[in-house]
Scaffold this active site. Structure first.
Site, PDB file in Angstrom:
ATOM      1  N   ASN A 117       2.120 -10.437   3.430  1.00 21.42           N
ATOM      2  CA  ASN A 117       1.326 -11.187   2.402  1.00 21.42           C
ATOM      3  C   ASN A 117       2.436 -11.739   1.467  1.00 21.42           C
ATOM      4  O   ASN A 117       3.401 -11.267   1.446  1.00 21.42           O
ATOM      5  CB  ASN A 117       0.227 -10.938   1.885  1.00 21.42           C
ATOM      6  CG  ASN A 117       0.143  -9.532   1.272  1.00 21.42           C
ATOM      7  OD1 ASN A 117       1.300  -9.389   0.473  1.00 21.42           O
ATOM      8  ND2 ASN A 117      -0.879  -8.636   1.065  1.00 21.42           N
ATOM      9  N   GLN A 118       1.910 -12.745   0.466  1.00 22.16           N
ATOM     10  CA  GLN A 118       2.683 -13.200  -0.642  1.00 22.16           C
ATOM     11  C   GLN A 118       3.260 -12.113  -1.376  1.00 22.16           C
ATOM     12  O   GLN A 118       4.430 -12.137  -1.630  1.00 22.16           O
ATOM     13  CB  GLN A 118       1.845 -14.256  -1.239  1.00 22.16           C
ATOM     14  CG  GLN A 118       2.858 -14.794  -2.501  1.00 22.16           C
ATOM     15  CD  GLN A 118       2.387 -15.762  -3.269  1.00 22.16           C
ATOM     16  OE1 GLN A 118       1.072 -16.391  -2.738  1.00 22.16           O
ATOM     17  NE2 GLN A 118       2.696 -16.232  -4.540  1.00 22.16           N
ATOM     18  N   PHE A 119       2.432 -11.157  -1.940  1.00 23.84           N
ATOM     19  CA  PHE A 119       2.938 -10.029  -2.708  1.00 23.84           C
ATOM     20  C   PHE A 119       4.000  -9.210  -2.023  1.00 23.84           C
ATOM     21  O   PHE A 119       4.870  -9.029  -2.659  1.00 23.84           O
ATOM     22  CB  PHE A 119       1.586  -9.162  -2.994  1.00 23.84           C
ATOM     23  CG  PHE A 119       2.005  -7.895  -3.809  1.00 23.84           C
ATOM     24  CD1 PHE A 119       2.295  -7.928  -5.081  1.00 23.84           C
ATOM     25  CD2 PHE A 119       1.916  -6.609  -3.082  1.00 23.84           C
ATOM     26  CE1 PHE A 119       2.549  -6.677  -5.737  1.00 23.84           C
ATOM     27  CE2 PHE A 119       2.312  -5.314  -3.664  1.00 23.84           C
ATOM     28  CZ  PHE A 119       2.770  -5.418  -4.958  1.00 23.84           C
ATOM     29  N   GLU A 120       3.673  -8.931  -0.629  1.00 27.60           N
ATOM     30  CA  GLU A 120       4.699  -8.226  -0.199  1.00 27.60           C
ATOM     31  C   GLU A 120       6.169  -8.845   0.152  1.00 27.60           C
ATOM     32  O   GLU A 120       7.061  -8.212   0.042  1.00 27.60           O
ATOM     33  CB  GLU A 120       4.130  -7.630   1.393  1.00 27.60           C
ATOM     34  CG  GLU A 120       2.765  -6.636   1.091  1.00 27.60           C
ATOM     35  CD  GLU A 120       1.970  -6.850   2.175  1.00 27.60           C
ATOM     36  OE1 GLU A 120       1.212  -5.834   2.377  1.00 27.60           O
ATOM     37  OE2 GLU A 120       1.913  -7.432   3.207  1.00 27.60           O
TER      38      GLU A 120
ATOM     39  N   TYR B 247       0.627  -1.118  -0.056  1.00 27.87           N
ATOM     40  CA  TYR B 247      -0.234   0.201   0.035  1.00 27.87           C
ATOM     41  C   TYR B 247       0.878   1.260  -0.089  1.00 27.87           C
ATOM     42  O   TYR B 247       0.450   2.241   0.438  1.00 27.87           O
ATOM     43  CB  TYR B 247      -1.053  -0.143   0.999  1.00 27.87           C
ATOM     44  CG  TYR B 247      -1.962  -1.100   1.044  1.00 27.87           C
ATOM     45  CD1 TYR B 247      -3.094  -0.994   0.192  1.00 27.87           C
ATOM     46  CD2 TYR B 247      -1.798  -2.283   1.909  1.00 27.87           C
ATOM     47  CE1 TYR B 247      -3.838  -1.895   0.193  1.00 27.87           C
ATOM     48  CE2 TYR B 247      -2.659  -3.264   1.712  1.00 27.87           C
ATOM     49  CZ  TYR B 247      -3.800  -3.185   0.988  1.00 27.87           C
ATOM     50  OH  TYR B 247      -4.656  -4.255   0.809  1.00 27.87           O
TER      51      TYR B 247
ATOM     52  N   GLY C 251      -5.446  -8.883   6.307  1.00 28.72           N
ATOM     53  CA  GLY C 251      -4.150  -8.728   6.722  1.00 28.72           C
ATOM     54  C   GLY C 251      -3.952  -8.288   8.125  1.00 28.72           C
ATOM     55  O   GLY C 251      -3.077  -8.492   8.757  1.00 28.72           O
ATOM     56  N   ASP C 252      -4.736  -7.067   8.106  1.00 26.90           N
ATOM     57  CA  ASP C 252      -4.648  -6.160   9.493  1.00 26.90           C
ATOM     58  C   ASP C 252      -5.322  -6.951  10.609  1.00 26.90           C
ATOM     59  O   ASP C 252      -4.807  -7.004  11.567  1.00 26.90           O
ATOM     60  CB  ASP C 252      -5.564  -5.135   9.096  1.00 26.90           C
ATOM     61  CG  ASP C 252      -4.801  -3.994   8.066  1.00 26.90           C
ATOM     62  OD1 ASP C 252      -3.465  -4.201   8.254  1.00 26.90           O
ATOM     63  OD2 ASP C 252      -5.631  -3.527   7.358  1.00 26.90           O
TER      64      ASP C 252
ATOM     65  N   SER D 110      -0.664 -14.926   3.824  1.00 24.25           N
ATOM     66  CA  SER D 110      -1.629 -15.440   2.983  1.00 24.25           C
ATOM     67  C   SER D 110      -0.979 -15.532   1.491  1.00 24.25           C
ATOM     68  O   SER D 110      -0.126 -14.527   1.123  1.00 24.25           O
ATOM     69  CB  SER D 110      -2.864 -14.581   2.998  1.00 24.25           C
ATOM     70  OG  SER D 110      -2.592 -13.329   2.347  1.00 24.25           O
TER      71      SER D 110
END
Length: 120
Positions: A37-40, A14, A113-114, A75
């Site tokens: 998460n996976q992307f991050e 973000y 996620g939060d 995730s």
């Protein structure tokens, strides 16, 4: 302020791409816990996750980039089952590893996620 700096959860998804290097060079090295998460996780590590083994390699790399004792990929679409979301937890700098499979709900959610980080 020092306590806050040590307890930062990393969320690169973000923020502008231009700030990614700030997270990689300034935040990851001082964090005690990383909950991407996976992307991050892929962004922070510079690695792709296409299977469980890749996920563990990313956890190891994130451990090695700083002092985080705990890394949890909260995730991801890791593995061959499209009907589940996978979380990978690496604790004590990789000495203990936990995989959690969660049934995928066919819907779209924001803030999960939060919620995960708050309950962690």
């Amino acid at each position: 302020k020092q306590w806050y700096q040590r307890r930062v959860a990393i969320t690169a998804g973000y923020v502008p791409e231009a700030l990614l290097s700030v997270y990689q060079k300034s935040i990851v090295p001082i964090a005690d816990v990383l909950l991407p998460n996976q992307f991050e996780a892929e962004k922070l590590s510079g690695m792709s996750i296409t299977c469980e083994a890749d996920g563990w390699k990313v956890c190891d790399k994130l451990h090695s980039q700083g002092k985080a004792e705990t890394v949890v990929i909260t995730s991801g679409e890791i593995g061959d089952n499209p009907d589940e979301i996978v979380s990978l937890g690496s604790f004590n700098r990789g000495e203990t590893k936990v995989k959690v499979c969660i049934p995928r709900i066919p819907s779209s959610f924001t803030g999960s996620g939060d919620v995960f980080a708050a309950s962690f």
